[in-house]
Design a protein around this motif. Structure first.
Motif, mmCIF file in Angstrom:
data_model
loop_
_atom_site.group_PDB
_atom_site.id
_atom_site.type_symbol
_atom_site.label_atom_id
_atom_site.label_comp_id
_atom_site.label_asym_id
_atom_site.label_seq_id
_atom_site.Cartn_x
_atom_site.Cartn_y
_atom_site.Cartn_z
ATOM 1 N N GLY A 1 0.813 -1.212 0.000
ATOM 2 C CA GLY A 1 0.000 0.000 0.000
ATOM 3 C C GLY A 1 0.849 1.264 0.000
ATOM 4 N N LYS A 2 0.480 2.226 -0.826
ATOM 5 C CA LYS A 2 1.227 3.484 -0.900
ATOM 6 C C LYS A 2 1.161 4.258 0.410
ATOM 7 C CE LYS A 2 1.072 4.479 -5.811
ATOM 8 N NZ LYS A 2 0.640 5.419 -6.850
ATOM 9 N N GLU A 3 -0.004 4.304 1.014
ATOM 10 C CA GLU A 3 -0.188 5.078 2.236
ATOM 11 C C GLU A 3 0.274 4.338 3.487
ATOM 12 O OE1 GLU A 3 -1.242 8.287 2.394
ATOM 13 O OE2 GLU A 3 -1.207 8.260 0.204
ATOM 14 N N ASP A 4 -0.173 3.104 3.643
ATOM 15 C CA ASP A 4 0.103 2.382 4.891
ATOM 16 C C ASP A 4 1.307 1.458 4.823
ATOM 17 O OD1 ASP A 4 -0.848 0.252 3.379
ATOM 18 O OD2 ASP A 4 -2.674 -0.020 4.554
ATOM 19 N N ARG A 5 1.881 1.243 3.624
ATOM 20 C CA ARG A 5 3.062 0.390 3.426
ATOM 21 C C ARG A 5 2.826 -1.053 3.881
ATOM 22 N NH1 ARG A 5 5.415 2.018 -0.332
ATOM 23 N NH2 ARG A 5 7.231 0.824 0.177
ATOM 24 N N VAL A 6 1.572 -1.468 3.929
ATOM 25 C CA VAL A 6 1.218 -2.832 4.330
ATOM 26 C C VAL A 6 1.257 -3.737 3.110
ATOM 27 C CG1 VAL A 6 -0.634 -4.297 5.246
ATOM 28 C CG2 VAL A 6 -0.187 -2.062 6.279
ATOM 29 N N GLU A 7 1.927 -4.886 3.275
ATOM 30 C CA GLU A 7 2.002 -5.875 2.204
ATOM 31 C C GLU A 7 0.700 -6.665 2.152
ATOM 32 O OE1 GLU A 7 5.623 -8.387 1.439
ATOM 33 O OE2 GLU A 7 4.242 -9.935 2.099
ATOM 34 N N ARG A 8 0.156 -6.805 0.952
ATOM 35 C CA ARG A 8 -1.052 -7.582 0.749
ATOM 36 C C ARG A 8 -0.871 -8.475 -0.480
ATOM 37 N NH1 ARG A 8 -2.733 -2.508 2.145
ATOM 38 N NH2 ARG A 8 -4.067 -2.378 3.961
ATOM 39 N N TRP A 9 -1.616 -9.575 -0.499
ATOM 40 C CA TRP A 9 -1.665 -10.452 -1.663
ATOM 41 C C TRP A 9 -3.050 -10.325 -2.269
ATOM 42 C CZ3 TRP A 9 1.874 -13.415 -4.141
ATOM 43 C CH2 TRP A 9 3.117 -13.562 -3.510
ATOM 44 N N VAL A 10 -3.119 -10.292 -3.589
ATOM 45 C CA VAL A 10 -4.400 -10.216 -4.277
ATOM 46 C C VAL A 10 -4.458 -11.269 -5.383
ATOM 47 C CG1 VAL A 10 -4.800 -7.770 -3.786
ATOM 48 C CG2 VAL A 10 -3.619 -8.424 -5.864
ATOM 49 N N ALA A 11 -5.692 -11.707 -5.654
ATOM 50 C CA ALA A 11 -5.952 -12.597 -6.787
ATOM 51 C C ALA A 11 -6.814 -11.805 -7.761
ATOM 52 C CB ALA A 11 -6.687 -13.855 -6.329
ATOM 53 N N ALA A 12 -6.364 -11.733 -8.993
ATOM 54 C CA ALA A 12 -7.106 -11.004 -10.026
ATOM 55 C C ALA A 12 -7.487 -11.982 -11.129
ATOM 56 C CB ALA A 12 -6.256 -9.871 -10.581
ATOM 57 N N LYS A 13 -8.774 -11.968 -11.475
ATOM 58 C CA LYS A 13 -9.274 -12.813 -12.559
ATOM 59 C C LYS A 13 -10.144 -11.929 -13.439
ATOM 60 C CE LYS A 13 -9.426 -17.081 -9.942
ATOM 61 N NZ LYS A 13 -10.142 -18.313 -9.675
ATOM 62 N N GLY A 14 -9.992 -12.094 -14.722
ATOM 63 C CA GLY A 14 -10.824 -11.291 -15.592
ATOM 64 C C GLY A 14 -10.480 -11.443 -17.055
ATOM 65 N N ARG A 15 -10.949 -10.468 -17.821
ATOM 66 C CA ARG A 15 -10.724 -10.505 -19.256
ATOM 67 C C ARG A 15 -10.750 -9.088 -19.799
ATOM 68 N NH1 ARG A 15 -16.822 -12.513 -20.327
ATOM 69 N NH2 ARG A 15 -17.694 -10.518 -19.782
ATOM 70 N N ASP A 16 -10.051 -8.897 -20.882
ATOM 71 C CA ASP A 16 -10.092 -7.657 -21.642
ATOM 72 C C ASP A 16 -11.077 -7.872 -22.780
ATOM 73 O OD1 ASP A 16 -8.099 -6.514 -20.078
ATOM 74 O OD2 ASP A 16 -6.493 -7.217 -21.380
ATOM 75 N N VAL A 17 -11.920 -6.887 -23.019
ATOM 76 C CA VAL A 17 -12.892 -6.963 -24.116
ATOM 77 C C VAL A 17 -12.484 -5.928 -25.164
ATOM 78 C CG1 VAL A 17 -15.324 -6.759 -24.760
ATOM 79 C CG2 VAL A 17 -14.688 -7.698 -22.512
ATOM 80 N N PHE A 18 -12.336 -6.373 -26.434
ATOM 81 C CA PHE A 18 -11.864 -5.526 -27.520
ATOM 82 C C PHE A 18 -12.954 -5.380 -28.583
ATOM 83 C CE2 PHE A 18 -8.237 -7.502 -25.557
ATOM 84 C CZ PHE A 18 -7.280 -6.499 -25.511
ATOM 85 N N ASP A 19 -12.871 -4.300 -29.335
ATOM 86 C CA ASP A 19 -13.772 -4.162 -30.473
ATOM 87 C C ASP A 19 -13.156 -4.857 -31.685
ATOM 88 O OD1 ASP A 19 -11.875 -2.455 -31.626
ATOM 89 O OD2 ASP A 19 -13.029 -0.632 -31.245
ATOM 90 N N ALA A 20 -13.865 -4.819 -32.808
ATOM 91 C CA ALA A 20 -13.413 -5.518 -34.014
ATOM 92 C C ALA A 20 -12.087 -4.981 -34.540
ATOM 93 C CB ALA A 20 -14.481 -5.410 -35.102
ATOM 94 N N ASP A 21 -11.731 -3.742 -34.186
ATOM 95 C CA ASP A 21 -10.467 -3.150 -34.632
ATOM 96 C C ASP A 21 -9.318 -3.405 -33.652
ATOM 97 O OD1 ASP A 21 -11.619 -2.125 -36.980
ATOM 98 O OD2 ASP A 21 -12.356 -0.355 -35.867
ATOM 99 N N GLY A 22 -9.591 -4.154 -32.608
ATOM 100 C CA GLY A 22 -8.532 -4.492 -31.661
ATOM 101 C C GLY A 22 -8.346 -3.485 -30.539
ATOM 102 N N ARG A 23 -9.226 -2.488 -30.445
ATOM 103 C CA ARG A 23 -9.124 -1.508 -29.360
ATOM 104 C C ARG A 23 -9.835 -2.057 -28.118
ATOM 105 N NH1 ARG A 23 -10.383 2.099 -33.838
ATOM 106 N NH2 ARG A 23 -12.545 1.731 -33.257
ATOM 107 N N ARG A 24 -9.164 -1.900 -26.980
ATOM 108 C CA ARG A 24 -9.771 -2.389 -25.749
ATOM 109 C C ARG A 24 -10.975 -1.517 -25.401
ATOM 110 N NH1 ARG A 24 -6.348 -3.625 -20.516
ATOM 111 N NH2 ARG A 24 -5.124 -2.024 -21.525
ATOM 112 N N LEU A 25 -12.096 -2.157 -25.160
ATOM 113 C CA LEU A 25 -13.311 -1.458 -24.764
ATOM 114 C C LEU A 25 -13.426 -1.368 -23.249
ATOM 115 C CD1 LEU A 25 -15.863 -3.130 -27.211
ATOM 116 C CD2 LEU A 25 -14.855 -0.842 -27.397
ATOM 117 N N ARG A 26 -13.078 -2.450 -22.581
ATOM 118 C CA ARG A 26 -13.191 -2.468 -21.120
ATOM 119 C C ARG A 26 -12.429 -3.679 -20.566
ATOM 120 N NH1 ARG A 26 -17.914 -4.032 -23.250
ATOM 121 N NH2 ARG A 26 -18.738 -6.076 -22.691
ATOM 122 N N VAL A 27 -12.276 -3.641 -19.283
ATOM 123 C CA VAL A 27 -11.712 -4.765 -18.551
ATOM 124 C C VAL A 27 -12.805 -5.216 -17.590
ATOM 125 C CG1 VAL A 27 -9.939 -5.526 -16.936
ATOM 126 C CG2 VAL A 27 -9.369 -3.854 -18.716
ATOM 127 N N ALA A 28 -13.086 -6.478 -17.584
ATOM 128 C CA ALA A 28 -14.100 -7.031 -16.689
ATOM 129 C C ALA A 28 -13.445 -8.095 -15.825
ATOM 130 C CB ALA A 28 -15.240 -7.624 -17.501
#
Length: 189
Positions: free
Chosen positions: A18-45
């Motif tokens: 953490g930037k403020e508290d300097r506490v170490e944490r572990w996180v699990a991130a799962k998701g996907r990037d969604v792109f349009d037909a031209d390859g531009r990222r529309l969103r991350v879910a």
């Protein structure tokens, strides 16, 4: 218009501080990037979960298993102590873990058994504890001593040069008393 397409899936675990508290944490991130037909990222879910408790529990279980493996063929108390210090030091990610006898009257540390990280010099010889601050007063009273920063703690600030020469920036020291006398300490730096 073309339908958005999923082009990237991810499932990762990582450590963050953490930037403020300097506490170490572990996180699990799962998701996907969604792109349009031209390859531009529309969103991350996706989701991000704090898995610090789970990772800490895994670390403790792994350390206990490693210690059992290390101890299985050891007999000498010094070898057992070194193996325990090694596992504890690596598990906690510290520079030094050990045990030492203390001369209560002379206020010196001697017969040090310590594990050190590869870039830290082991302690040796007789060490006058007063040269490293006034925390020995609390140890003699049977109190665990925690110093988060030797530069700012009033018990160690006057001895900061001596402590830094031993590669000590912070430490925890636990006393061992016999008949109300300090006879040994466990420590981690």
């Amino acid at each position: 218009a073309a339908d958005p397409a999923v082009r990237a899936l991810y499932d990762v675990e990582y450590r963050t501080v953490g930037k403020e508290d300097r506490v170490e944490r572990w996180v699990a991130a799962k998701g996907r990037d969604v792109f349009d037909a031209d390859g531009r990222r529309l969103r991350v879910a996706g989701t991000v979960l704090d898995i610090t408790r789970r990772k800490n529990a895994e670390g403790r279980r792994n350390a206990v298993a490693e210690l059992a493996q290390e101890w299985k063929d050891l007999v000498a108390p010094g070898d057992i102590a070194r193996a325990a210090a090694s596992v504890l030091g690596r598990t906690l990610g510290v520079g030094r873990v050990g045990y030492a006898a203390v001369d209560h009257e002379g206020e010196t540390l001697h017969d040090v058994l310590d594990w050190t990280a590869s870039d830290v010099t082991p302690l040796s010889g007789t060490l006058p504890l007063r040269d490293y601050g006034s925390f020995i007063d609390r140890l003699k009273q049977g109190e665990v001593t925690v110093v988060e920063d030797v530069r700012t703690d009033p018990r160690t600030a006057p001895a900061v040069a001596a402590l830094q020469a031993k590669a000590v920036r912070s430490f925890v020291t636990g006393p061992v008393l016999e008949h109300s006398r300090l006879v040994a300490v466990f420590f981690g730096t």
